[in-house]
Motif scaffolding. Structure first.
Motif, mmCIF file in Angstrom:
data_model
loop_
_atom_site.group_PDB
_atom_site.id
_atom_site.type_symbol
_atom_site.label_atom_id
_atom_site.label_comp_id
_atom_site.label_asym_id
_atom_site.label_seq_id
_atom_site.Cartn_x
_atom_site.Cartn_y
_atom_site.Cartn_z
ATOM 1 N N LYS A 278 0.809 -1.223 0.000
ATOM 2 C CA LYS A 278 0.000 0.000 0.000
ATOM 3 C C LYS A 278 0.847 1.281 0.000
ATOM 4 C CE LYS A 278 -3.461 -1.772 3.092
ATOM 5 N NZ LYS A 278 -2.803 -3.050 3.137
ATOM 6 N N VAL A 279 2.157 1.117 0.187
ATOM 7 C CA VAL A 279 3.022 2.297 0.204
ATOM 8 C C VAL A 279 3.048 2.930 -1.189
ATOM 9 C CG1 VAL A 279 5.398 3.101 0.526
ATOM 10 C CG2 VAL A 279 4.467 1.345 2.028
ATOM 11 N N ALA A 280 2.874 4.266 -1.250
ATOM 12 C CA ALA A 280 2.873 4.947 -2.548
ATOM 13 C C ALA A 280 4.258 4.838 -3.190
ATOM 14 C CB ALA A 280 2.499 6.407 -2.348
ATOM 15 N N ASN A 281 4.267 4.644 -4.497
ATOM 16 C CA ASN A 281 5.544 4.529 -5.199
ATOM 17 C C ASN A 281 6.187 5.902 -5.362
ATOM 18 O OD1 ASN A 281 5.386 1.709 -5.740
ATOM 19 N ND2 ASN A 281 3.897 2.142 -7.359
ATOM 20 N N GLY A 282 7.450 6.023 -5.017
ATOM 21 C CA GLY A 282 8.183 7.253 -5.281
ATOM 22 C C GLY A 282 8.898 7.149 -6.608
ATOM 23 N N SER A 283 9.737 8.145 -6.917
ATOM 24 C CA SER A 283 10.465 8.032 -8.177
ATOM 25 C C SER A 283 11.703 7.175 -7.971
ATOM 26 C CB SER A 283 10.830 9.407 -8.739
ATOM 27 O OG SER A 283 11.469 10.186 -7.773
ATOM 28 N N LEU A 284 12.096 6.525 -9.042
ATOM 29 C CA LEU A 284 13.278 5.657 -9.003
ATOM 30 C C LEU A 284 14.191 6.110 -10.143
ATOM 31 C CD1 LEU A 284 14.637 3.138 -7.776
ATOM 32 C CD2 LEU A 284 13.284 1.748 -9.343
ATOM 33 N N VAL A 285 15.422 6.471 -9.778
ATOM 34 C CA VAL A 285 16.350 6.993 -10.779
ATOM 35 C C VAL A 285 17.632 6.180 -10.725
ATOM 36 C CG1 VAL A 285 17.636 9.033 -11.565
ATOM 37 C CG2 VAL A 285 15.415 9.321 -10.445
ATOM 38 N N GLN A 286 18.090 5.755 -11.895
ATOM 39 C CA GLN A 286 19.370 5.039 -11.954
ATOM 40 C C GLN A 286 20.469 6.046 -12.271
ATOM 41 O OE1 GLN A 286 19.803 1.983 -15.003
ATOM 42 N NE2 GLN A 286 21.268 0.931 -13.707
ATOM 43 N N MET A 287 21.500 6.074 -11.431
ATOM 44 C CA MET A 287 22.570 7.056 -11.624
ATOM 45 C C MET A 287 23.840 6.350 -12.046
ATOM 46 S SD MET A 287 21.828 9.545 -8.473
ATOM 47 C CE MET A 287 20.212 9.618 -7.715
ATOM 48 N N ASN A 288 24.595 6.995 -12.897
ATOM 49 C CA ASN A 288 25.824 6.384 -13.405
ATOM 50 C C ASN A 288 27.039 6.939 -12.664
ATOM 51 O OD1 ASN A 288 27.573 4.895 -14.861
ATOM 52 N ND2 ASN A 288 27.131 5.858 -16.838
ATOM 53 N N ALA A 289 27.811 6.052 -12.095
ATOM 54 C CA ALA A 289 28.949 6.474 -11.268
ATOM 55 C C ALA A 289 30.172 6.846 -12.095
ATOM 56 C CB ALA A 289 29.310 5.374 -10.285
ATOM 57 N N PHE A 290 30.268 6.315 -13.323
ATOM 58 C CA PHE A 290 31.492 6.529 -14.104
ATOM 59 C C PHE A 290 31.203 7.397 -15.321
ATOM 60 C CE2 PHE A 290 31.849 2.325 -12.135
ATOM 61 C CZ PHE A 290 32.981 2.529 -11.373
ATOM 62 N N PRO A 291 31.941 8.488 -15.490
ATOM 63 C CA PRO A 291 31.774 9.256 -16.721
ATOM 64 C C PRO A 291 32.178 8.368 -17.897
ATOM 65 C CG PRO A 291 33.262 10.371 -15.175
ATOM 66 C CD PRO A 291 33.026 9.010 -14.647
ATOM 67 N N GLU A 292 31.381 8.350 -18.964
ATOM 68 C CA GLU A 292 31.746 7.509 -20.096
ATOM 69 C C GLU A 292 31.587 8.290 -21.395
ATOM 70 O OE1 GLU A 292 27.684 5.098 -20.734
ATOM 71 O OE2 GLU A 292 28.954 4.344 -19.114
ATOM 72 N N ASN A 293 32.079 7.727 -22.479
ATOM 73 C CA ASN A 293 32.014 8.348 -23.811
ATOM 74 C C ASN A 293 32.494 9.797 -23.778
ATOM 75 O OD1 ASN A 293 30.829 5.966 -24.559
ATOM 76 N ND2 ASN A 293 28.753 6.754 -24.258
ATOM 77 N N GLY A 294 33.619 10.042 -23.135
ATOM 78 C CA GLY A 294 34.188 11.377 -23.133
ATOM 79 C C GLY A 294 33.420 12.379 -22.300
ATOM 80 N N GLN A 295 32.462 11.918 -21.496
ATOM 81 C CA GLN A 295 31.702 12.845 -20.664
ATOM 82 C C GLN A 295 32.590 13.386 -19.546
ATOM 83 O OE1 GLN A 295 28.374 10.646 -19.237
ATOM 84 N NE2 GLN A 295 27.113 11.206 -20.988
ATOM 85 N N GLN A 296 32.178 14.550 -19.058
ATOM 86 C CA GLN A 296 32.955 15.206 -18.023
ATOM 87 C C GLN A 296 32.457 14.834 -16.629
ATOM 88 O OE1 GLN A 296 32.915 19.327 -19.173
ATOM 89 N NE2 GLN A 296 34.569 19.720 -17.731
ATOM 90 N N PHE A 297 31.142 14.674 -16.509
ATOM 91 C CA PHE A 297 30.557 14.517 -15.168
ATOM 92 C C PHE A 297 29.904 13.154 -15.018
ATOM 93 C CE2 PHE A 297 30.036 18.994 -16.419
ATOM 94 C CZ PHE A 297 30.930 19.554 -15.530
ATOM 95 N N ASN A 298 29.867 12.712 -13.795
ATOM 96 C CA ASN A 298 29.028 11.573 -13.480
ATOM 97 C C ASN A 298 27.830 12.092 -12.691
ATOM 98 O OD1 ASN A 298 30.181 12.223 -11.080
ATOM 99 N ND2 ASN A 298 31.554 10.470 -11.031
ATOM 100 N N ALA A 299 27.073 11.154 -12.121
ATOM 101 C CA ALA A 299 25.901 11.574 -11.340
ATOM 102 C C ALA A 299 26.388 12.047 -9.969
ATOM 103 C CB ALA A 299 24.923 10.416 -11.217
ATOM 104 N N ASP A 300 26.814 13.303 -9.899
ATOM 105 C CA ASP A 300 27.431 13.811 -8.667
ATOM 106 C C ASP A 300 26.454 14.599 -7.791
ATOM 107 O OD1 ASP A 300 27.083 15.974 -10.286
ATOM 108 O OD2 ASP A 300 29.213 16.398 -10.577
#
Ligand SMILES: *[C@@H]1O[C@H](CO)[C@@H](O)[C@H](O)[C@H]1NC(C)=O
Ligand SMILES: *[C@@H]1O[C@H](CO)[C@@H](O)[C@H](O)[C@H]1NC(C)=O
Ligand SMILES: *[C@@H]1O[C@H](CO)[C@@H](O)[C@H](O)[C@H]1NC(C)=O
Ligand SMILES: *[C@@H]1O[C@H](CO)[C@@H](O)[C@H](O)[C@H]1NC(C)=O
Length: 375
Positions: A278-300
């Motif tokens: 019965k608990v209401a569902n909250g949002s669920l977000v998957q975060m990426n710890a490693f910058p990839e494909n030349g990206q600068q930031f991760n999920a900081d």
């Protein structure tokens, strides 16, 4: 009267016929397994609902009987005998556990890490029992499996039949979604896998329908993640549970894996909310710890703007919308949180602890951080 009864009771222990159960993959299609009792070999049987468990009852055997399992050829002759003798740990038992061929120990007495805090919801499921290594037997279309392994980056899920064998359980399920798991782990030869049991069509796996099998290729000890799970449990932090399993696909050994919960709605329901639907569902977000494909930031968790478009693609993936999210802005709730994090000033906030307690499980967060620091 009393004496007669106790004699009868003794007799039934002494002459109880033992049912033997061995988990084994014969080295040829026509091979089989048996048990050697008092230098006699008794062939055990397996069928499509039990394979690779081989079973048979040996008349006259007792809880004190010494035995060893043997691999047999088509003619019933021993091709390999276990180099050690087994004996039931419980002399009153009439059946052996499901014992793996050539592995002397089935259940270890592992001391538990003491609980410093009670686990939020101690996980009482037969899926994760750290004292033993269960066998995961998977049967999947051979050509599709070969395709999946040949091109992991483009792998498609398949439907597989699975059988999970622990010391006292054989759990079978057909038509289970089975595929590769992970991102960077796909670059290794030993792949990681994932199962999804579809509860909508009554597929079950001990209340944990989403599982990953981690290959542990980055950890030669194969123990680090399990130890960390034990420590999180000991500190009462809601976490994935885990246990080691042996994986066989189409009767081929794939190695030792760590089976863990896949973070999903059902996992959150069981682990964070104690099974309460019965608990209401909250949002669920998957975060990426490693910058990839030349990206600068991760999920900081650094606030970069009010909209999903302000964040690098792949850093935050919405898995479930919460009440404050929309299809256009699927991580709105998380962005609000990051904004609060940026604006927070302990000097001007009247009750800083109450401020955060309204926004998060503050106590759980601090325990996580303490372990993150130690680990
Ligand atoms: C398979 O073997 C098990 C255990 O020996 C037995 O209970 C079951 O009836 C067998 N099933 C078939 C289809 O023969
Ligand atoms: C199976 O193993 C578990 C520990 O993982 C133990 O608690 C249980 O008693 C065992 N069952 C049998 C029938 O040996
Ligand atoms: C297999 O599972 C899918 C859903 O994942 C379902 O649509 C299909 O009917 C199932 N097939 C069988 C044979 O059970
Ligand atoms: C939460 O989401 C699941 C589907 O993922 C749904 O079955 C369940 O009813 C939802 N719970 C509530 C309270 O809305």
């Amino acid at each position: 009267m009393k004496i007669v009864l106790s004699v009868a009771a003794l007799a039934s222990v002494a002459y109880a016929d033992i049912t033997f159960n061995v988990v084994g993959y014969p080295s040829t299609n026509t091979g089989a397994f048996g048990v050697n009792v008092g230098d006699q070999i008794i062939k055990l049987a397996s069928n499509e609902t039990t394979f690779p468990v081989w079973t048979g009852t040996v008349p006259g055997s007792t809880g004190a009987t010494e035995y060893a399992y043997v691999e047999l050829n088509a003619a019933g002759a021993a091709v390999k005998t276990e180099p050690f003798k087994r004996k039931l740990s419980d002399p009153a038992a009439t059946t052996t556990p499901n014992e793996f061929f050539e592995r002397q120990t089935t259940v270890w007495g592992l001391p538990r890490i003491p609980y410093t805090y009670f686990a939020t919801y101690p996980s009482n499921t037969k899926a994760f029992r750290a004292e033993q290594i269960a066998t995961f037997h998977v049967t999947a279309p051979a050509a599709l499996m070969a395709g999946m392994l040949a091109d992991p980056m483009n792998a498609q899920n398949v439907k597989a039949d699975i059988r999970f064998i622990s010391n006292d359980t054989i759990h079978s399920q057909t038509n289970v979604t089975f595929g590769l798991s992970g991102k960077s782990s796909k670059e290794h030869v030993k792949q990681a896998f994932r199962f999804k049991f579809d509860t909508a069509i009554s597929q079950k796996f001990f209340h944990r329908p989403n599982l990953k099998l981690r290959s542990m290729v980055m950890d030669p000890t194969m123990m680090r993640e399990m130890l960390y799970i034990d420590m999180l449990n000991s500190a009462g932090v809601a976490t994935q549970q885990g246990a080691w399993v042996r994986l066989f696909i189409n009767n081929e050994p794939y190695g030792l894996y760590l089976m863990v919960d896949d973070i999903s709605g059902s996992f959150l329901k069981q682990t964070v909310h104690g099974g309460d639907s019965k608990v209401a569902n909250g949002s669920l977000v998957q975060m990426n710890a490693f910058p990839e494909n030349g990206q600068q930031f991760n999920a900081d968790l650094v606030y970069k703007g009010p909209s999903l478009a302000d964040y690098q693609k792949g850093n935050y993936d919405s898995k479930k919308l919460g009440p404050g999210d929309t299809a256009e802005e699927p991580i709105k709730e998380l962005i609000d949180f990051m904004k609060d994090l940026q604006d927070f000033d302990p000097a001007s906030t009247p009750d800083p602890i109450a401020y955060w307690e309204q926004r998060m499980d503050f106590d759980g967060f601090l325990r996580c951080m303490a372990l993150e620091y130690l680990g």
